[in-house]
Design a protein around this motif. Structure first.
Motif, PDB file in Angstrom:
ATOM      1  N   ILE A  83      39.821  36.141  33.867  1.00  0.00           N
ATOM      2  CA  ILE A  83      39.901  35.839  35.295  1.00  0.00           C
ATOM      3  C   ILE A  83      39.669  37.081  36.152  1.00  0.00           C
ATOM      4  O   ILE A  83      39.060  36.998  37.224  1.00  0.00           O
ATOM      5  N   GLU A  84      40.075  38.249  35.680  1.00  0.00           N
ATOM      6  CA  GLU A  84      39.852  39.469  36.461  1.00  0.00           C
ATOM      7  C   GLU A  84      38.355  39.731  36.637  1.00  0.00           C
ATOM      8  O   GLU A  84      37.897  40.108  37.718  1.00  0.00           O
ATOM      9  N   GLU A  85      37.584  39.519  35.565  1.00  0.00           N
ATOM     10  CA  GLU A  85      36.145  39.728  35.647  1.00  0.00           C
ATOM     11  C   GLU A  85      35.488  38.638  36.490  1.00  0.00           C
ATOM     12  O   GLU A  85      34.533  38.896  37.238  1.00  0.00           O
ATOM     13  N   GLN A  86      35.999  37.418  36.380  1.00  0.00           N
ATOM     14  CA  GLN A  86      35.492  36.336  37.229  1.00  0.00           C
ATOM     15  C   GLN A  86      35.655  36.711  38.700  1.00  0.00           C
ATOM     16  O   GLN A  86      34.741  36.514  39.518  1.00  0.00           O
ATOM     17  N   LEU A  87      36.813  37.253  39.048  1.00  0.00           N
ATOM     18  CA  LEU A  87      37.085  37.620  40.429  1.00  0.00           C
ATOM     19  C   LEU A  87      36.165  38.742  40.891  1.00  0.00           C
ATOM     20  O   LEU A  87      35.655  38.723  42.022  1.00  0.00           O
TER      21      LEU A  87
END
Length: 345
Positions: free
Chosen positions: A9-13
């Protein structure tokens, strides 16, 4: 919108925000909390569906006249909140944020609001444990189950408030017992006038309570110690908020802390489950002296608290204002245009 990518999710953000028509870091804390909310959910969405819960209870030290005012104010104000006539409920009504009042221990014969009454107030902590272990468990479970109830209805952001005369006193007792801080660091005026003689009386009361219970709140594990602290020197409202916050972690729903009482509940929750830090969002810096210390236990420093308004109303007034700002910024981050769109103009 739901991001179905297999990326963390951090990379998605990072990938989601990079092309947006925003100055990197230009929205400060609001980007921090947008990221925190999406990370808690495990998805990127601009749709915040909030629920505000006010836990209401009386405290024995107040009912016996040691602190505060007429304890009947708790039941009258709780009924006032049900009618939508309090400051917190007016904030909710204006901003279309649903709320409920949960009676976990009001000193009344009937249940007021959602009836989860454990007893008609706690015992006077100057002489007795506030509640039995069974009573603590019932109040804790009431808070847990209210969150569970709303998660099943699709709520994805919670905020908590409280109502109960004497609860800044019980909160100071809990915070001092939890952290070892002297009562001079945890006691504030609450609903009293901020006068030196009254403050000394309240500090002396808290110090006496801590001395009475110091040998009763030791335990082999930290979670058990926290439970004993709340059961011996806390209130039903603190126990219920503690249960609600831990439920939020279990169901992966972020929550907004209000002022002193809810900050103390959050500090207790962190001592039981450190993951609370990943779900807790501050709202305002209450003028109650112990708030900064309680928030620090949750890993929240003063520069992370958006509202600096010297509020001390209770009921979740600051938390509701924060929810509205979060709704606004969450929607903006998802729907704001990209630089590519800008260059086409």
């Amino acid at each position: 919108m739901k991001d179905n990518s297999v990326l963390p999710i951090e990379e998605q953000l990072n990938r989601f925000l990079q092309p947006k028509c925003l100055i990197p870091g230009g929205l400060g804390l609001w980007e921090v909390y947008f990221r925190k909310i999406c990370t808690a959910w495990g998805e990127i969405s601009g749709d915040i569906r909030p629920q505000h819960i006010i836990f209401s209870a009386d405290n024995g030290c107040n009912m016996e006249g040691y602190v505060g005012y007429n304890y009947e104010v708790t039941q009258k104000q709780s009924r006032n909140m049900l009618l939508g006539r309090s400051s917190a409920t007016q904030f909710c009504n204006f901003n279309n944020i649903p709320y409920e009042v949960v009676d976990v221990g009001i000193a009344s014969d009937d249940g007021i609001g959602v009836d989860c009454k454990v007893a008609k107030g706690t015992k006077n902590i100057l002489n007795h444990p506030a509640m039995t272990e069974d009573e603590f468990n019932r109040a804790f479970q009431a808070g847990y189950e209210r969150v569970e109830h709303y998660v099943a209805k699709g709520i994805n952001l919670f905020s908590f408030g409280e109502m109960g005369l004497g609860n800044t006193t019980t909160s100071a007792c809990v915070l001092s017992a939890l952290t070892g801080a002297d009562p001079t660091e945890t006691v504030g005026p609450g609903s009293w006038p901020n006068k030196p003689d009254l403050m000394k009386r309240k500090i002396d009361f808290v110090r006496s309570v801590l001395d009475t219970h110091k040998d009763r709140i030791v335990a082999e594990s930290e979670p058990q110690r926290v439970r004993r602290i709340v059961a011996h020197v806390g209130g039903f409202d603190i126990a219920a908020i503690l249960g609600a916050m831990l439920a939020c972690v279990e169901f992966k729903k972020p929550f907004v802390i209000d002022g002193f009482i809810t900050s103390v509940a959050a500090a207790c929750a962190v001592h039981i489950n450190d993951c609370v830090k990943d779900y807790a969002l501050p709202s305002h810096n209450s003028r109650e002296k112990g708030t900064e210390l309680a928030l620090a236990e949750v890993g929240i420093t003063q520069d992370m608290v958006p509202i600096q308004a010297q509020m001390s109303m209770g009921e979740g007034t600051g938390a509701i204002l924060m929810v509205q700002m979060l709704k606004t910024t969450q929607y903006m981050f998802v729907n704001v245009g990209t630089f590519a769109d800008l260059m086409k103009l």
